[in-house]
Design a protein around this motif. Structure first.
Motif, PDB file in Angstrom:
ATOM      1  N   UNK A 472      19.612  86.051   7.180  1.00 34.38           N
ATOM      2  CA  UNK A 472      19.045  86.495   8.466  1.00 34.38           C
ATOM      3  C   UNK A 472      18.420  85.315   9.198  1.00 34.38           C
ATOM      4  N   UNK A 473      17.638  84.509   8.402  1.00 36.04           N
ATOM      5  CA  UNK A 473      17.008  83.327   9.008  1.00 36.04           C
ATOM      6  C   UNK A 473      18.053  82.407   9.607  1.00 36.04           C
ATOM      7  N   UNK A 474      19.128  82.229   8.876  1.00 35.70           N
ATOM      8  CA  UNK A 474      20.169  81.319   9.312  1.00 35.70           C
ATOM      9  C   UNK A 474      20.794  81.799  10.640  1.00 35.70           C
ATOM     10  N   UNK A 475      20.940  83.149  10.737  1.00 36.64           N
ATOM     11  CA  UNK A 475      21.507  83.726  11.958  1.00 36.64           C
ATOM     12  C   UNK A 475      20.614  83.438  13.164  1.00 36.64           C
ATOM     13  N   UNK A 476      19.283  83.653  12.910  1.00 36.88           N
ATOM     14  CA  UNK A 476      18.321  83.403  13.998  1.00 36.88           C
ATOM     15  C   UNK A 476      18.383  81.942  14.411  1.00 36.88           C
ATOM     16  N   UNK A 582       4.689  93.751  35.502  1.00 41.20           N
ATOM     17  CA  UNK A 582       4.575  92.555  36.333  1.00 41.20           C
ATOM     18  C   UNK A 582       4.055  91.349  35.537  1.00 41.20           C
ATOM     19  N   UNK A 583       3.208  91.609  34.594  1.00 43.11           N
ATOM     20  CA  UNK A 583       2.620  90.517  33.813  1.00 43.11           C
ATOM     21  C   UNK A 583       3.649  89.876  32.883  1.00 43.11           C
ATOM     22  N   UNK A 584       4.690  90.653  32.502  1.00 42.43           N
ATOM     23  CA  UNK A 584       5.695  90.120  31.580  1.00 42.43           C
ATOM     24  C   UNK A 584       6.797  89.363  32.301  1.00 42.43           C
ATOM     25  N   UNK A 585       6.964  89.707  33.553  1.00 50.23           N
ATOM     26  CA  UNK A 585       8.130  89.211  34.295  1.00 50.23           C
ATOM     27  C   UNK A 585       8.363  87.703  34.158  1.00 50.23           C
ATOM     28  N   UNK A 586       7.302  86.872  34.292  1.00 55.32           N
ATOM     29  CA  UNK A 586       7.543  85.428  34.198  1.00 55.32           C
ATOM     30  C   UNK A 586       7.961  84.980  32.796  1.00 55.32           C
ATOM     31  N   UNK A 587       7.840  85.846  31.806  1.00 55.25           N
ATOM     32  CA  UNK A 587       8.060  85.376  30.429  1.00 55.25           C
ATOM     33  C   UNK A 587       9.348  85.860  29.787  1.00 55.25           C
ATOM     34  N   UNK A 588      10.059  86.793  30.452  1.00 62.59           N
ATOM     35  CA  UNK A 588      11.162  87.443  29.740  1.00 62.59           C
ATOM     36  C   UNK A 588      12.278  86.494  29.328  1.00 62.59           C
ATOM     37  N   UNK A 594       9.484  89.304  23.371  1.00 60.55           N
ATOM     38  CA  UNK A 594      10.065  90.656  23.297  1.00 60.55           C
ATOM     39  C   UNK A 594       8.950  91.677  23.365  1.00 60.55           C
ATOM     40  N   UNK A 595       9.279  92.836  23.875  1.00 64.81           N
ATOM     41  CA  UNK A 595       8.309  93.931  23.900  1.00 64.81           C
ATOM     42  C   UNK A 595       8.733  94.988  22.890  1.00 64.81           C
ATOM     43  N   UNK A 596       9.822  94.683  22.213  1.00 57.47           N
ATOM     44  CA  UNK A 596      10.352  95.683  21.289  1.00 57.47           C
ATOM     45  C   UNK A 596       9.634  95.621  19.947  1.00 57.47           C
ATOM     46  N   UNK A 597       9.755  96.708  19.223  1.00 60.37           N
ATOM     47  CA  UNK A 597       9.151  96.797  17.896  1.00 60.37           C
ATOM     48  C   UNK A 597       9.672  95.659  17.025  1.00 60.37           C
ATOM     49  N   UNK A 598       8.844  95.172  16.082  1.00 62.97           N
ATOM     50  CA  UNK A 598       9.346  94.156  15.173  1.00 62.97           C
ATOM     51  C   UNK A 598      10.596  94.674  14.469  1.00 62.97           C
ATOM     52  N   UNK A 599      11.587  93.818  14.378  1.00 63.02           N
ATOM     53  CA  UNK A 599      12.836  94.217  13.756  1.00 63.02           C
ATOM     54  C   UNK A 599      13.830  94.777  14.742  1.00 63.02           C
ATOM     55  N   UNK A 600      13.313  95.265  15.937  1.00 68.00           N
ATOM     56  CA  UNK A 600      14.201  95.833  16.955  1.00 68.00           C
ATOM     57  C   UNK A 600      14.821  94.732  17.806  1.00 68.00           C
ATOM     58  N   UNK A 601      13.977  93.747  18.164  1.00 70.92           N
ATOM     59  CA  UNK A 601      14.485  92.695  19.035  1.00 70.92           C
ATOM     60  C   UNK A 601      13.942  91.362  18.604  1.00 70.92           C
ATOM     61  N   UNK A 602      14.727  90.331  18.881  1.00 71.28           N
ATOM     62  CA  UNK A 602      14.294  88.989  18.500  1.00 71.28           C
ATOM     63  C   UNK A 602      13.651  88.253  19.658  1.00 71.28           C
ATOM     64  N   UNK A 603      13.882  88.726  20.860  1.00 70.64           N
ATOM     65  CA  UNK A 603      13.354  88.020  22.034  1.00 70.64           C
ATOM     66  C   UNK A 603      14.193  86.823  22.366  1.00 70.64           C
TER      67      UNK A 603
END
Ligand code: ADP
Length: 658
Positions: A472-476, A582-588, A594-603
């Motif tokens: 998994x680490x290698x994939x990331x 609005x606060x997240x917009x500059x960072x996406x 990521x705003x997703x649950x851990x394991x759901x998204x890597x960002x």
């Protein structure tokens, strides 16, 4: 305020100068026309006066002819019988003054061929004297024809003709400052209308002459007739409009000009100026003249006797007051109109100034607002302000300022984001690179250990977990490396619509898209772009999956492509999902955001997307309204030369071949 005052003053000065010039020209013209008019009238008047005077002489002559023919004069001369002539005495006027129009004789004499008086109606005792000194008589006898003329006669001669005339001849002379020098205190001369009519026998031989005379001193019939004919009974402000006078030399002998005590102003003397011109030089005189007690527009003309000597003058004059008042009235109206004009100019300029100043104030406020950063400021629309053009220009300027400001801000944001992401990418790539090798080592040795373990080894399970997590680490790490990786080099001209459709086909049948309505609005005839199709597919897959995540399986995904006005290929991917805070917009676009649950998204999805678009020389933008949806816009440059000269895109078929 100062501007307004200056405006008003300029307006007033302009109208004032115009008004002053117009007024002075107007006054001059009014004055001149009035004067011309009056002078023309006075000229006509004096001509009428001359006519009346001549007419009186003609009437005398006609009257004389009547007596000469009707009366038994032949016998009186031939037979020496004077008895029948006694009747002629009735023709001599008895009262001193006569009413106008009535012509009565003051003298009537019968002379023989040698000029000797045979009969004198007004003084029967005095006869036998020769009166050839009288040019009228002399010429009549010489030429055997009627002769008439005004002449002068000294007092004694007149009295000899008719003793009752003395009082009329002797007029006391009244001198004034301006009058011409006259030595006598009492007038001792008379002006006489003289007429002689020849008496002829049946063969036409001269028998003598009948001679008549009317003394004009204090005989008002002629002047009153002139006044009546010329001025009727016209009066102005209680005064008679016009007058007429008969002068002997420079002395008034018959007039209807009245003195202050309401007597006829006989005996008064004319001014030196008029005397010199009319009596001495024999010319007419026109102009203003102060007559007895008022100003008159006057005319004087000389009277000639039979020897062509100037013996007196005829005068007519109109009261100047009427014309002066008329002129004043006109001037007054003129001034009133001018003043009104200036008042109107004042009001207009004042109002105009006010509106200009007000508008300037509004403009000033607006510029201040804009300078303070309120780029949304628009001038209030004042359709009737008369400044629509200025207002419009100002509003356009404010709008374009705002537009430019927004674009500048966006560009600035993009630059800072690019820089930030670039350094982040570099760091991530560095870290990934460093971790990649040790991870490889861990995997290699873990697998070796796993192979050496017996099938029942209790640690075998744990070792397998280590290998799984390490993979998994290698994939990331691989993903991180992809983020910073340059394109693979196989960039080809491609149709973006095809890439979109391929990506869509990969996901649309998956369960997460079942509740989602997919709308595609792909423009036909888009230019091709240079790109790596597999990497671009990755981009669209990322965006589609993010959209479906945001919509939680329910909503609409809209995918559109078009050519922008600048020839760029623009792709928009809109969803109706939960939107981005609005606060997240500059960072996406940042890695690991990521705003997703851990394991759901890597960002990493958007940061990789960003990197890929960057490598294609494109731009990716996001607009989002929390709660309503998000739109990603990708702008990509067309393949060089993909557009023909006319700027028209290639047809879809051509693009496929390309
Ligand atoms: P991940 O999807 O793994 O979280 P991404 O880089 O793809 O990572 O996305 C980063 C974040 O951006 C997401 O966690 C989500 O909060 C937000 N995001 C991306 N796309 C959308 C979208 N279409 N609607 C709402 N939020 C979005």
């Amino acid at each position: 305020m100062r501007l307004q005052i200056r405006l008003v003053i300029s307006f007033l000065v302009a109208t004032g100068i115009t008004a002053a010039v117009a007024s002075s020209v107007g006054f001059m013209m009014i004055g001149k026309t009035t004067l011309d008019e009056v002078q023309r009238k006075v000229q006509q008047d004096i001509n009428t006066a001359k006519l009346v005077f001549r007419h009186s002489l003609e009437r005398l002559e006609n009257q004389l002819q009547f007596y000469a023919v009707r009366s038994p004069i032949h016998e009186a001369i031939t037979k020496g019988n004077l008895e029948p002539l006694e009747d002629l005495r009735l023709l001599i006027r008895s009262d001193t003054f006569t009413s106008p129009g009535h012509l009565a004789l003051d003298m009537l004499t019968l002379v023989d061929t040698s000029g000797r008086v045979i009969f004198r109606a007004a003084n029967p005792e005095a006869k036998g004297d020769v009166i050839l000194w009288d040019s009228v008589v002399k010429r009549c006898l010489e030429e055997k024809r009627p002769v008439s003329s005004p002449i002068l006669m000294p007092l004694d001669v007149i009295v000899a003709q008719n003793p009752r005339l003395a009082s009329r001849v002797e007029i006391p002379i009244v001198k004034t400052e301006k009058s011409v020098e006259i030595r006598e205190k009492v007038l001792r001369q008379g002006m006489v209308l003289r007429s002689a009519y020849p008496i002829l026998d049946r063969d036409g031989r001269l028998l003598g002459a009948l001679v008549a005379g009317i003394l004009l001193n204090k005989d008002y019939s002629i002047v009153d007739t002139i006044k009546e004919t010329v001025y009727q009974a016209e009066r102005y402000r209680g005064k008679d409009m016009g007058f007429s006078t008969l002068f002997l030399g420079g002395v008034r002998i018959a007039t209807n000009v009245m003195t202050r005590d309401n007597r006829r102003a006989v005996g008064t003397i004319v001014s030196k100026e008029v005397y010199d011109r009319v009596i001495l030089q024999g010319r007419d005189w026109y102009g203003r003249a102060f007559v007895v007690n008022d100003w008159y527009i006057s005319a004087y003309t000389p009277i000639y006797d039979i020897d062509n000597k100037i013996i007196g003058m005829l005068y007519t004059g109109i009261l100047e007051a009427k014309y002066r008042d008329m002129m004043m009235r006109t001037v007054f109206i003129f001034l009133a109109v001018t003043a009104l004009g200036m008042v109107i100019a004042f009001i207009i300029s004042f109002r105009l100034g006010q509106s200009i100043v007000n508008r300037i104030k509004i403009l000033k406020r607006a510029t201040e607002a804009i300078a303070a950063g309120d780029l949304d400021y628009q001038l209030p629309s004042g359709a009737s302000s008369g400044f629509d053009m200025l207002d419009e220009a100002f509003n356009t300027m404010a709008r374009s300022l705002k537009d430019r400001d927004e674009r500048l801000q966006k560009a600035f944001q993009r630059i800072t984001q690019t820089e930030r992401l670039a350094s982040l990418g570099q760091m991530a790539a560095g870290v990934a690179h460093e971790i990649n090798n040790p991870l490889g080592g861990i995997l290699l040795y873990s697998n070796l250990v796993l192979e050496e373990m017996g099938p029942d080894d209790p640690s075998r399970d744990n070792m397998q977990k280590i290998i799984y997590q390490t993979e998994r680490c290698k994939k990331i790490v691989q993903n991180l490396l992809d983020f910073a990786r340059t394109p693979s080099g196989d960039m080809t001209p491609l149709s973006i619509n095809e890439v979109i459709m391929t990506s869509l086909n990969l996901v649309k049948d998956q369960s997460i898209f079942h509740g989602i309505e997919i709308v595609t609005e792909l423009s036909e005839g888009l230019p091709t772009i240079m790109g790596d199709p597999s990497r671009l597919e990755e981009v669209f897959l990322n965006l589609f999956i993010n959209a479906s995540d945001a919509m939680c399986g329910k909503g609409r995904l809209r995918i559109a492509s078009r050519v922008s006005s600048t020839g760029m290929v623009v792709i928009t991917i809109s969803d109706t999902g939960k939107g981005i805070d609005r606060a997240y917009l500059p960072h996406i676009f940042e890695p690991f955001f990521t705003t997703k649950e851990p394991g759901q998204g890597t960002g990493l999805g958007l940061s990789i997307t960003y990197g890929i678009i960057q490598k294609h020389n494109g731009i990716i933008d996001v607009e989002s309204e929390p709660g309503r949806g998000t739109t990603f816009t990708i702008t990509l440059p067309p393949t060089e030369g993909a557009r023909d000269d006319r700027g028209e895109p290639h047809t879809a078929e051509e693009m496929k071949i390309g």
